[in-house]
Design an enzyme around this catalytic site. Structure first.
Site, mmCIF file in Angstrom:
data_model
loop_
_atom_site.group_PDB
_atom_site.id
_atom_site.type_symbol
_atom_site.label_atom_id
_atom_site.label_comp_id
_atom_site.label_asym_id
_atom_site.label_seq_id
_atom_site.Cartn_x
_atom_site.Cartn_y
_atom_site.Cartn_z
ATOM 1 C CE1 TYR A 86 37.759 -8.063 -29.387
ATOM 2 C CE2 TYR A 86 37.339 -7.572 -27.266
ATOM 3 C CZ TYR A 86 37.741 -8.385 -28.185
ATOM 4 O OH TYR A 86 37.556 -9.973 -27.858
ATOM 5 C CB SER A 119 34.731 -9.866 -25.496
ATOM 6 O OG SER A 119 35.671 -9.340 -24.673
HETATM 7 N N1 LIG Z 1 41.627 -14.294 -26.103
HETATM 8 C C1 LIG Z 1 40.891 -13.474 -25.375
HETATM 9 O O1 LIG Z 1 41.323 -13.166 -24.361
HETATM 10 C C2 LIG Z 1 39.478 -13.365 -25.795
HETATM 11 C C3 LIG Z 1 38.431 -12.770 -24.856
HETATM 12 C C4 LIG Z 1 37.253 -12.480 -25.217
HETATM 13 C C5 LIG Z 1 36.838 -12.859 -26.618
HETATM 14 N N2 LIG Z 1 37.838 -13.395 -27.387
HETATM 15 C C6 LIG Z 1 37.076 -13.438 -28.853
HETATM 16 O O2 LIG Z 1 37.487 -14.869 -29.072
HETATM 17 C C7 LIG Z 1 37.261 -14.740 -30.676
HETATM 18 C C8 LIG Z 1 38.546 -15.880 -31.067
HETATM 19 O O3 LIG Z 1 39.611 -15.103 -30.723
HETATM 20 P P1 LIG Z 1 40.952 -15.694 -30.104
HETATM 21 O O4 LIG Z 1 41.212 -15.370 -28.786
HETATM 22 O O5 LIG Z 1 40.932 -17.512 -30.348
HETATM 23 O O6 LIG Z 1 42.237 -15.207 -31.094
HETATM 24 P P2 LIG Z 1 43.130 -15.904 -32.184
HETATM 25 O O7 LIG Z 1 43.787 -14.835 -32.689
HETATM 26 O O8 LIG Z 1 43.973 -17.026 -31.566
HETATM 27 O O9 LIG Z 1 42.045 -16.324 -33.156
HETATM 28 C C9 LIG Z 1 41.417 -15.470 -34.281
HETATM 29 C C10 LIG Z 1 41.362 -16.287 -35.382
HETATM 30 O O10 LIG Z 1 40.464 -15.562 -36.269
HETATM 31 C C11 LIG Z 1 41.080 -15.580 -37.408
HETATM 32 N N3 LIG Z 1 40.317 -14.365 -38.339
HETATM 33 C C12 LIG Z 1 40.874 -13.078 -38.333
HETATM 34 N N4 LIG Z 1 40.206 -12.253 -39.051
HETATM 35 C C13 LIG Z 1 39.579 -13.159 -39.747
HETATM 36 C C14 LIG Z 1 38.498 -12.991 -40.871
HETATM 37 N N5 LIG Z 1 38.370 -11.827 -41.335
HETATM 38 N N6 LIG Z 1 38.118 -13.888 -41.375
HETATM 39 C C15 LIG Z 1 38.208 -15.143 -41.102
HETATM 40 N N7 LIG Z 1 39.065 -15.470 -39.899
HETATM 41 C C16 LIG Z 1 39.789 -14.488 -39.388
HETATM 42 C C17 LIG Z 1 42.514 -15.287 -37.425
HETATM 43 O O11 LIG Z 1 43.294 -15.670 -38.396
HETATM 44 C C18 LIG Z 1 42.643 -16.399 -35.993
HETATM 45 O O12 LIG Z 1 43.130 -17.573 -36.366
HETATM 46 C C19 LIG Z 1 37.385 -13.436 -31.013
HETATM 47 O O13 LIG Z 1 36.008 -13.109 -31.553
HETATM 48 C C20 LIG Z 1 37.844 -12.530 -30.014
HETATM 49 O O14 LIG Z 1 37.210 -11.199 -30.001
HETATM 50 C C21 LIG Z 1 39.186 -13.430 -27.056
#
Ligand SMILES: NC(=O)c1ccc[n+]([C@@H]2O[C@H](COP(=O)([O-])OP(=O)(O)OC[C@H]3O[C@@H](n4cnc5c(N)ncnc54)[C@H](O)[C@@H]3O)[C@@H](O)[C@H]2O)c1
Length: 261
Positions: free
Chosen positions: A156, A143
């Protein structure tokens, strides 16, 4: 020359692929020719994504995994090898977010965030590396929080900064085996995590407060835009494909330059 971005006969696992950045990554890897295991805690969402990939002409399987549970992760990887005969690409993307001032984080909450975000990437990288051949690639989702601090993100930030350190150590240790280990650090992206912050106690999505935050995040990017899940998915493809063959221990920041501000 663009053949270097193609993944014929490759097999990929993407965790957290039932939503957001993982969903887009699974779709892009499948579009490049890989057979993709769409893995998520939420099997219904994983199934929806895998079915869509199949409809689009790709090949995908849905599997339930809890990345915080090493036995579940090992089962996912060994099951993939049994099903497809190999594993070339592991995208450790599943993640959760807890907003809590540092003085209020409980030990249980801290453990939970680190178990999914940091230990999940450890278990996923370990299990994958045990079965991977030279030429394989591991990509972990970090992130933009690795570059600056905002209030309420202590657990986080610790998990993602720890993930960055883990990537480098894995890259050093796995390099001699021809396995590359890299990260993608997305900027603020509309997804389940970011939308989830704007749901009130009655479960209703608050569009106005969501749009206000999106506008704030847009303002910190020199390019004046926020990311979409597909932007990080393209970075995943680059790191996973032969086009990225000289990259290891590297983190691509997909945030419109927000890390510089
Ligand atoms: N959205 C943002 O702004 C952002 C920014 C930086 C980093 N990220 C990172 O991107 C990655 C994906 O997140 P996203 O934004 O697509 O969110 P999201 O919530 O849309 O997707 C996350 C997915 O992970 C799954 N998940 C959660 N816990 C789990 C577990 N224990 N085992 C298996 N699956 C699990 C959830 O069911 C969900 O489908 C994450 O690592 C997040 O930290 C997101």
């Amino acid at each position: 020359m663009t053949k270097a971005f193609e993944l014929p006969d490759k097999v990929a696992i993407v965790t957290g692929a039932g939503s957001g950045i993982g969903e887009a990554s699974a779709q892009v890897l499948a579009g490049a020719g890989a057979r993709v295991v769409v893995a998520d805690l939420d099997l219904d969402n994983a199934t929806r994504v895998a079915e869509q990939i199949d409809k689009d002409g790709g090949r995908a399987l849905a599997r339930r995994v809890d990345v915080a549970d090493p036995a579940s992760v090992t089962e996912l990887v060994t099951g993939t090898v049994t099903e497809f005969g190999r594993l070339d690409i592991q995208v450790n993307n599943a993640g959760i977010m807890l907003r809590r001032p540092v003085l209020e984080i409980s030990p249980e909450e801290f453990d939970q965030v680190l178990s999914v975000n940091l230990k999940g990437q450890l278990y996923g990288s370990q299990a994958a590396a045990r079965v991977m051949e030279p030429g394989s690639s591991i990509v972990n989702t970090l992130s933009t929080i690795i570059d600056f601090s905002t209030a309420g993100t202590g657990s986080y930030a610790a998990s993602k900064k720890g993930g960055e350190a883990l990537i480098r150590t894995f890259a050093v240790e796995l390099g001699p085996r021809g396995i590359r280990v890299n990260g993608v650090a997305p900027g603020w992206t509309e997804s389940g995590i970011t939308r989830g912050r704007h749901v009130n106690e009655r479960g209703e999505f608050q569009q106005e407060s969501f749009d206000q935050l999106a506008a704030k995040m847009t303002a910190v990017s020199p390019l004046g835009t926020v990311a979409e899940p597909i932007d990080s998915a393209y970075a995943v493809l680059y790191l996973a494909s032969p086009a990225g063959r000289l990259l290891t221990g590297h983190v691509i920041r997909v945030n419109g330059g927000a890390s510089m501000t």
